[in-house]
Scaffold this motif. Structure first.
Motif, PDB file in Angstrom:
ATOM      1  N   ASP A  80      -4.591 -33.241  63.824  1.00 21.41           N
ATOM      2  CA  ASP A  80      -5.918 -33.550  63.298  1.00 21.41           C
ATOM      3  C   ASP A  80      -5.925 -33.493  61.771  1.00 21.41           C
ATOM      4  N   PHE A  81      -5.278 -32.480  61.207  1.00 19.80           N
ATOM      5  CA  PHE A  81      -5.172 -32.357  59.750  1.00 19.80           C
ATOM      6  C   PHE A  81      -4.483 -33.595  59.172  1.00 19.80           C
ATOM      7  N   ALA A  87      -6.590 -40.711  56.897  1.00 18.86           N
ATOM      8  CA  ALA A  87      -7.850 -41.464  56.748  1.00 18.86           C
ATOM      9  C   ALA A  87      -8.361 -41.398  55.311  1.00 18.86           C
ATOM     10  N   GLU A  88      -8.291 -40.235  54.699  1.00 15.87           N
ATOM     11  CA  GLU A  88      -8.747 -40.100  53.310  1.00 15.87           C
ATOM     12  C   GLU A  88      -7.876 -40.913  52.356  1.00 15.87           C
ATOM     13  N   ASP A  99      -9.717 -30.144  54.682  1.00 19.91           N
ATOM     14  CA  ASP A  99      -9.745 -28.731  55.035  1.00 19.91           C
ATOM     15  C   ASP A  99      -8.938 -28.524  56.308  1.00 19.91           C
ATOM     16  N   GLY A 100      -7.915 -27.685  56.215  1.00 17.09           N
ATOM     17  CA  GLY A 100      -7.085 -27.374  57.368  1.00 17.09           C
ATOM     18  C   GLY A 100      -7.408 -26.018  57.952  1.00 17.09           C
ATOM     19  N   GLY A 101      -8.621 -25.540  57.722  1.00 16.91           N
ATOM     20  CA  GLY A 101      -9.003 -24.236  58.243  1.00 16.91           C
ATOM     21  C   GLY A 101      -8.763 -23.150  57.223  1.00 16.91           C
ATOM     22  N   ALA A 102      -8.750 -21.922  57.685  1.00 19.07           N
ATOM     23  CA  ALA A 102      -8.653 -20.776  56.781  1.00 19.07           C
ATOM     24  C   ALA A 102      -7.313 -20.695  56.057  1.00 19.07           C
TER      25      ALA A 102
END
Length: 156
Positions: A80-81, A87-88, A99-102
């Motif tokens: 997903d990351f 896409a960006e 954002d890949g989470g914490a």
């Protein structure tokens, strides 16, 4: 000790000296380096190689590097990351953040035609390490898109 060859999916963002990487190392118990390391540590090669299903974040900045495991992360999260980064890169005309989470966040800024410079914010999931910032030089968007496609293909 001889180097141990590690396979598995890997996404490197950066240069040889300044990078962040998402990797899921897979060691081959038949590899001579794995067999030798297992013998030296008193375990079987299969025990040393492990299941090969643990993701890790590796980083290096200015010759100093480290990394940490991401227990419990499944292939879908790095995929997903990578898909959001892809896409960006294909749609962006200016700065963007993925954002890949914490544990990982990427800030991207245009850096010339078809290139981006990244600032990776890396935070170990426990309190054993301090947050790190890794800045890359300009990276070709086309080359990174090729790497992202290869990474996503390795997860399919």
């Amino acid at each position: 000790m001889s180097p141990i060859a590690a396979g598995g999916p890997a996404l490197f963002i950066g240069t040889d000296t300044d990078y962040v990487a998402l990797v899921r190392p897979e060691l081959d118990p038949a590899d001579p380096g794995v067999r030798q390391a297992a013998e030296q540590t008193g375990v079987t090669p299969e025990e040393l190689a492990g299941p090969g299903d643990t993701w890790a974040v590796l980083f290096e900045h200015g010759g100093e590097g480290d990394g940490f495991e991401l227990p419990g992360v499944r292939d879908a999260e790095p995929a997903d990351f990578a898909e959001r980064l892809r896409a960006e890169l294909t749609a962006a005309s200016g700065p963007f953040t993925v954002d890949g989470g914490a544990a990982l966040r990427l800030d991207a800024s245009p850096s010339g035609p078809d290139a981006y410079a990244f600032t990776a914010h890396v935070t170990p999931p426990d309190d054993t390490g301090t947050p790190q910032t890794v800045e890359t030089g300009p990276l070709s968007a086309a080359a990174l898109l090729t790497d992202l496609d290869a990474f996503l293909g390795s997860l399919a």
